[in-house]
Every structure is written in C-alpha cells, then in structure tokens.
Motif scaffolding. Structure first.
Motif, PDB file in Angstrom:
ATOM      1  N   ARG A  53      43.235  57.555  48.505  1.00 44.48           N
ATOM      2  CA  ARG A  53      42.738  57.106  50.022  1.00 44.48           C
ATOM      3  C   ARG A  53      43.422  57.653  51.441  1.00 44.48           C
ATOM      4  O   ARG A  53      43.955  57.152  52.082  1.00 44.48           O
ATOM      5  CB  ARG A  53      43.204  55.836  50.705  1.00 44.48           C
ATOM      6  N   LEU A  80      43.731  56.725  55.067  1.00 38.00           N
ATOM      7  CA  LEU A  80      44.294  55.762  55.806  1.00 38.00           C
ATOM      8  C   LEU A  80      46.062  55.819  56.083  1.00 38.00           C
ATOM      9  O   LEU A  80      46.302  55.972  57.501  1.00 38.00           O
ATOM     10  CB  LEU A  80      44.050  54.570  54.616  1.00 38.00           C
ATOM     11  N   GLN A 115      50.580  40.866  53.642  1.00 40.35           N
ATOM     12  CA  GLN A 115      49.265  40.038  54.411  1.00 40.35           C
ATOM     13  C   GLN A 115      47.999  40.779  52.934  1.00 40.35           C
ATOM     14  O   GLN A 115      47.012  40.337  53.189  1.00 40.35           O
ATOM     15  CB  GLN A 115      48.747  40.828  55.553  1.00 40.35           C
ATOM     16  N   VAL A 129      49.222  39.853  46.977  1.00 41.37           N
ATOM     17  CA  VAL A 129      50.050  40.458  47.747  1.00 41.37           C
ATOM     18  C   VAL A 129      51.562  40.229  46.713  1.00 41.37           C
ATOM     19  O   VAL A 129      52.258  41.278  46.819  1.00 41.37           O
ATOM     20  CB  VAL A 129      50.162  40.079  49.389  1.00 41.37           C
ATOM     21  N   SER A 157      39.604  38.512  51.781  1.00 40.91           N
ATOM     22  CA  SER A 157      41.152  37.265  52.714  1.00 40.91           C
ATOM     23  C   SER A 157      41.139  37.590  54.251  1.00 40.91           C
ATOM     24  O   SER A 157      41.021  38.651  54.566  1.00 40.91           O
ATOM     25  CB  SER A 157      42.312  37.441  51.560  1.00 40.91           C
ATOM     26  N   ASP A 198      45.360  36.323  57.448  1.00 42.95           N
ATOM     27  CA  ASP A 198      46.115  36.622  59.043  1.00 42.95           C
ATOM     28  C   ASP A 198      45.515  37.127  59.995  1.00 42.95           C
ATOM     29  O   ASP A 198      44.520  38.182  59.113  1.00 42.95           O
ATOM     30  CB  ASP A 198      47.332  37.243  58.670  1.00 42.95           C
ATOM     31  N   ALA A 254      46.876  41.218  61.059  1.00 42.42           N
ATOM     32  CA  ALA A 254      47.254  42.051  60.158  1.00 42.42           C
ATOM     33  C   ALA A 254      46.811  42.967  60.454  1.00 42.42           C
ATOM     34  O   ALA A 254      45.191  43.408  59.720  1.00 42.42           O
ATOM     35  CB  ALA A 254      46.612  41.370  58.710  1.00 42.42           C
ATOM     36  N   GLY A 255      47.296  44.252  60.419  1.00 39.58           N
ATOM     37  CA  GLY A 255      46.689  45.960  60.660  1.00 39.58           C
ATOM     38  C   GLY A 255      46.174  45.929  61.796  1.00 39.58           C
ATOM     39  O   GLY A 255      45.841  47.367  62.455  1.00 39.58           O
ATOM     40  N   ASP A 313      46.315  46.718  65.484  1.00 39.17           N
ATOM     41  CA  ASP A 313      48.169  47.511  66.699  1.00 39.17           C
ATOM     42  C   ASP A 313      47.460  47.827  68.032  1.00 39.17           C
ATOM     43  O   ASP A 313      46.384  47.775  68.647  1.00 39.17           O
ATOM     44  CB  ASP A 313      47.116  48.874  66.072  1.00 39.17           C
ATOM     45  N   GLU A 373      48.700  48.662  71.026  1.00 37.20           N
ATOM     46  CA  GLU A 373      48.087  49.361  71.514  1.00 37.20           C
ATOM     47  C   GLU A 373      46.818  50.248  71.401  1.00 37.20           C
ATOM     48  O   GLU A 373      46.620  51.018  72.667  1.00 37.20           O
ATOM     49  CB  GLU A 373      49.807  50.601  71.312  1.00 37.20           C
ATOM     50  N   SER A 374      46.707  49.529  70.005  1.00 35.03           N
ATOM     51  CA  SER A 374      45.063  51.305  70.455  1.00 35.03           C
ATOM     52  C   SER A 374      43.984  50.398  70.948  1.00 35.03           C
ATOM     53  O   SER A 374      44.438  49.266  71.871  1.00 35.03           O
ATOM     54  CB  SER A 374      45.355  51.196  68.905  1.00 35.03           C
ATOM     55  N   GLU A 414      39.682  51.855  68.337  1.00 37.22           N
ATOM     56  CA  GLU A 414      40.348  51.972  67.279  1.00 37.22           C
ATOM     57  C   GLU A 414      40.925  51.328  66.452  1.00 37.22           C
ATOM     58  O   GLU A 414      40.892  51.707  65.494  1.00 37.22           O
ATOM     59  CB  GLU A 414      41.429  53.060  67.816  1.00 37.22           C
ATOM     60  N   LEU A 460      40.154  51.407  62.865  1.00 34.28           N
ATOM     61  CA  LEU A 460      41.498  51.249  61.914  1.00 34.28           C
ATOM     62  C   LEU A 460      41.706  50.204  60.618  1.00 34.28           C
ATOM     63  O   LEU A 460      41.477  50.853  59.426  1.00 34.28           O
ATOM     64  CB  LEU A 460      42.584  50.677  62.270  1.00 34.28           C
ATOM     65  N   LEU A 482      39.182  51.610  58.074  1.00 35.06           N
ATOM     66  CA  LEU A 482      39.713  52.986  56.877  1.00 35.06           C
ATOM     67  C   LEU A 482      41.016  51.620  55.157  1.00 35.06           C
ATOM     68  O   LEU A 482      40.752  51.971  54.528  1.00 35.06           O
ATOM     69  CB  LEU A 482      41.027  53.079  57.548  1.00 35.06           C
ATOM     70  N   PHE A 483      41.700  50.511  56.042  1.00 33.66           N
ATOM     71  CA  PHE A 483      42.258  49.480  55.610  1.00 33.66           C
ATOM     72  C   PHE A 483      41.092  49.303  54.286  1.00 33.66           C
ATOM     73  O   PHE A 483      41.976  48.863  53.569  1.00 33.66           O
ATOM     74  CB  PHE A 483      42.397  47.990  55.915  1.00 33.66           C
ATOM     75  N   ARG A 484      39.975  49.275  54.509  1.00 27.66           N
ATOM     76  CA  ARG A 484      39.260  48.816  53.955  1.00 27.66           C
ATOM     77  C   ARG A 484      38.901  49.593  52.945  1.00 27.66           C
ATOM     78  O   ARG A 484      37.593  49.247  51.914  1.00 27.66           O
ATOM     79  CB  ARG A 484      38.347  48.256  54.376  1.00 27.66           C
ATOM     80  N   GLY A 485      38.753  50.709  52.688  1.00 30.25           N
ATOM     81  CA  GLY A 485      38.504  52.053  52.463  1.00 30.25           C
ATOM     82  C   GLY A 485      36.999  53.402  52.920  1.00 30.25           C
ATOM     83  O   GLY A 485      36.074  53.864  51.817  1.00 30.25           O
TER      84      GLY A 485
END
Lengths: 280, 243
Positions: A35, A38, A121, B81, B97, B100, B103-104, B106, B108-109, B113, B117, B120-123
């Motif tokens: 991945r 990411l 998290q 976790v 889940s 929070d 979580a993840g 940003d 400033e974005s 964006e 992001l 991408l965290f999820r794939g």
C-alpha cells in the motif's frame, strides 16, 4: 466498492498465548509496502504542511545548503591548503549526503510517535508510518541533490560513467533509512530519552567522520575508517561522484552494516510490534 | 458468517512515564482497584479484565457502563488497534470502525484532499477516491467548501464531513462509538437515516453508548461493563430493567 479490497483477509485473530509474532511482522511489512500509495501521499502532505505559506518552501534547505557549501568551502580549502575547485565538489557531495543522513536519523526518532493519533485510532500496518518517514526525507533530499550537479558545473569537473554507481549507494542509504526509522522509531517511542542522545551522537559523528576533511588526512590510521558505518555508507554515494570509484572493502563494510541494521530492526519489530500501540 | 469471540480477553496499559519510585508507591497505595504492578515492576492500568463473550451474526450489541469502564478500549481492541495482553480474540468479517471522527483528518488540507486521503487509508486508489469525494461532498452538504481547507470549517461542517467520510462503507462488523449519534439538528435526521441503513446492512453492530433510548431502538443485547469487567450480559429489557 469498498469491501472488495480488504475482503481478502477478513479473519482477525489475536491470541496472547500464541502470538505468532514473526508471521504478523512479515504480514505488516508486506501490506505496508503493497500500500505504498498511502505513505507516499502522507509524505507529500507532510512536506506541504511543513512549508505551507512559505514562498521558497523546501528550497530554503537547498539555499541554506548552498550557502554553507560555499562558505565552508572557502574557509576549509584555505585551512587544508587545497585548491578550491578540487575541494568544493568533495565538500558539496559530503555535506549534502551527510545532511540527508542526519535528517533521516533525527526524523527516525519520531517516525512512530508523530503518527500517534493515527496509530491509536486505525489498525494500519506500522510499516506505513515508517515508509512515510523515509519518503518524506527522500522528498526533502531530492531538493538538495541537484545542487551537486551545479557545483560540478561551476568547478568544471565531471565524474565519468562510474558516477552511476552512486545510485546503488543511494539505494543502500534508503534501505538503511528504513531499518533505522523502524528501530529508532520503536525505541524512541518506548524510551523518550533516546532522541536527545541520538541527536548528540550524530553531532559527534559529524566531526569524527570524514565529512569536512578528506580521509587521506588521517595518514596511517586510515585503515580503521571502514569500521565507521557513517563513513562507509556515505562513501558509497560520494566515492563514485568525486573520487572515481569506491574500494571493494568500503562496499563490503557498508553492505555488512546495512545487513546488521536490517537484522536488528527486524528482530525488534518481530518482538515488540504488538506493544507499539501502547507505547506511542 | 461474521462473529466475534473473546476468551479471557485482557488489556493492560503500562504507565511508562511515571518517574520516581516514591510517586509510584503512592499511586499504588491509593488506588488498589485497577492499578497494579506487573511482573516487570511496571505500574499498569487494567483496562479490560478477562472478558468472555461471543457475538454471532445478526446481533446488535450495546456496550454500556460509566465513563472509564472500558467501552472505547474494547471497541479499539475489536478494531485491532490494541493487541490483547492476555486471552484470545477472533473477529471474522470486514470491520468498519466509527470510533474517532477526526482520525486521519488533516486540518490544513481541503475537504476533497481529506476524502482522498481517507480513501487511501482504506486501500482505495486516487481515482476511486475522487468518485467518492463528490458523493461525500453532496451528502455532507459542503458545496463550494469542499475545496477549502478543513481548518476554516465551522465545527458543524467538520462534524458533517467526518461523519460523511466515515460512513461511506459497507462493513460486516460495525464498531461505533456514541459520538456518531451526536450532530446538529438540521443534519441529524439525514445522519439517522444513513446510520440506520449502515446498521441494518451490517451483520454485527457493537455500539458504545450512554443513551438508553438508542439502546432500546437499535440493539438486541446489552453488555454492561464496570471497571473493565462484564457485570451484566443479556437481552436489552432484562439488563435495563435490572438497573
């Protein structure tokens, strides 16, 4: 749409009696690298955020490195009584490579703690955070590396075809960066006193390694230099660019140190991966 | 079939940066209930102590209990976790889940964006995330603010964006903290419809909450935690009537 990607591994087992640590560590590394998009996106974001609102952005580092190379070049070429056009290319490569190494080591100490919010998290592979750290340093280094070419042009020296070997050196640096970020990231998350120790050790290493001075100045004691991992790893990049090649002994030493770093980092990762979420 | 099985599940948080020995002694002397010393002489907080339960497909479980009873820790452990210190945990099924909201995220974005992001965290890749962005932007009602940094959003807009991003999924095992039930009045109805669908589609729901109305409406089973232990476990009315 979202299920298809992760549906491959839907069974999660955590058993304190049979932790299967090695299997999980390898799976963590494999998933993390697979991945890569990411960490690449997160690294770009880190750079963007660090220099948000700044006109020159990461080029400030390029500029300050350029000023340092010229200033130190003039001073030390007269101290060491070397002609400027011979010393300057050496110093430029040395300083830029050293800055890259020392920035990576310093950042390695926070490779995991800086992602604390995400680690607590989301159940992501830890490799993602390590790669993020390595990639953001690679991006920063990429802003300074072209300076080398500029200095070569200004001094009228050009390395031959052997300069391509410097790419192999850069790969070696990258492998070391990953191992160090993994190892120091974990150790510094657990023991908060390590980061300052690392910072002062790096400062010492800067003066003890032939960054500003040429290895020849050591005379007879030069034979001990291959024991210095900073020197040998740095030399795999510097040698091909300014000294017309690298001695096989240096490659061997750099390779062995890299293997050692990877082995130690992997062993630590296998043993303590499950504890990282509690440490950060 | 999705299921969750825990046997003697134990989570302990070491308190690493406690410092002086005398301080440690004092803390241990004054709160002997959940703080203890482990074999390596560290002070640890017992967050979850020997939980045994099995949740099968179709069950809607509410975790209730006072603040600090271990509800959120249990959710995070189920999400993968925290690795259990003792015991065994098995979770079969794709986990989603909602723990929070930020979580993840940003600050400033821009909203867009952030959606990419999160994809991408999820794939997902960028193209899939871009498609998702329009859908999320429309649901959160952000309009032109989708391309403005999140930092300049009002609190309500941030909540809406987080909610919309987090709920674009179709998990089999849905872990949810009660945060997701909060939200401003205008958005609440829309959110409720979405959550209800998400909950209905999931095979298992584990929800940490204080709101007994929500428990009665959505859940079929209640686990009451106290100081890291399960004190009651049973059908909703049986547990709530006893309280």
């Amino acid at each position: 749409m979202l299920d298809q990607i992760e549906a491959a591994a839907p069974l999660y087992i955590a058993d304190a009696a049979a932790p299967r640590r090695q299997e999980k560590a390898i799976a963590d590394l494999a998933t993390g690298f697979r991945r890569w998009r990411l960490p690449a996106a997160l690294a770009r974001l880190d750079i963007k955020n660090r220099y948000r609102g700044s006109v020159l952005g990461p080029f400030w580092l390029t500029l300050s490195t350029a000023v340092m190379v010229v200033g130190l070049g003039i001073l030390y070429s007269s101290l060491f009584k070397l002609p400027l056009e011979e010393y300057l290319p050496f110093l430029a490569v040395s300083l830029i490579v050293w800055n890259m190494i020392s920035a990576i080591v310093a950042d390695a100490c926070v490779s995991l703690t800086s992602s604390e919010g995400i680690i607590r998290q989301l159940a992501l592979p830890y490799t993602v955070h390590i790669l993020r750290c390595v990639l953001r340093n690679a991006l920063i280094a990429a802003h300074s590396l072209p300076l080398i070419l500029l200095v070569f042009l200004a001094c009228g020296v050009m390395p031959g075809a052997e300069a391509l070997l410097a790419l192999a050196g850069l790969v070696l640096v990258a492998v070391n960066a990953f191992a160090v970020a993994l190892f120091l990231g974990m150790v510094c998350a657990r023991f908060r006193d390590i980061a300052p120790i690392v910072a002062s050790a790096m400062q010492l290493a800067f003066f003890l390694s032939p960054v500003l001075w040429k290895p020849e100045l050591l005379g007879d004691r030069q034979v001990w230099l291959p024991l210095n991992p900073f020197y040998t790893v740095m030399e795999t990049v510097r040698g091909p660019l300014v000294e017309g090649g690298v001695a096989p002994l240096i490659w061997l030493s750099a390779g062995l140190y890299t293997l050692l770093a990877c082995a130690v980092a992997f062993a630590f990762f296998v043993r303590f991966r499950g504890r990282i979420a509690f440490w950060v | 079939m999705p299921y969750i099985a825990a046997r003697d599940l134990t989570i302990e948080f070491p308190l690493y940066h406690l410092g002086a020995r005398s301080l440690k002694k004092r803390i241990l002397a004054h709160s002997p209930l959940r703080l203890r010393q482990d074999e390596a002489n560290r002070v640890v907080v017992s967050a979850l102590r020997g939980l045994d339960f099995r949740i099968g497909a179709g069950e809607r479980v509410a975790l209730i209990g006072r603040n600090g009873a271990g509800k959120t820790t249990l959710l995070r452990t189920l999400a993968g976790v925290y690795e259990p210190v003792g015991g065994r945990l098995e979770v079969q099924g794709l986990i989603g889940s909602l723990i929070d909201p930020a979580a993840g995220m940003d600050q400033e974005s821009t909203g867009r964006e952030n959606i990419t992001l999160r994809g991408l965290f999820r794939g997902l890749d960028e193209a899939e995330s871009a498609v998702m962005a329009e859908e999320i932007g429309a649901f959160a009602g952000l309009g032109e603010f989708l391309d403005v940094p999140v930092r300049s959003y009002s609190a309500g807009m941030q909540v809406r964006l987080s909610f919309a991003i987090a709920t674009v999924m179709a998990p089999e095992v849905l872990l949810m903290d009660e945060w997701f039930l909060a939200g401003d009045a205008e958005f609440r109805e829309k959110a409720r419809v979405k959550l209800t669908k998400l909950v209905k589609d999931a095979d298992i729901l584990v929800l940490a909450t204080h709101d007994l109305g929500v428990v009665r409406e959505w859940c079929t089973r209640v686990i009451r935690l106290d100081a890291g232990r399960i004190v009651e476990d049973g059908p909703v009315e049986a547990v709530l009537a006893a309280a």
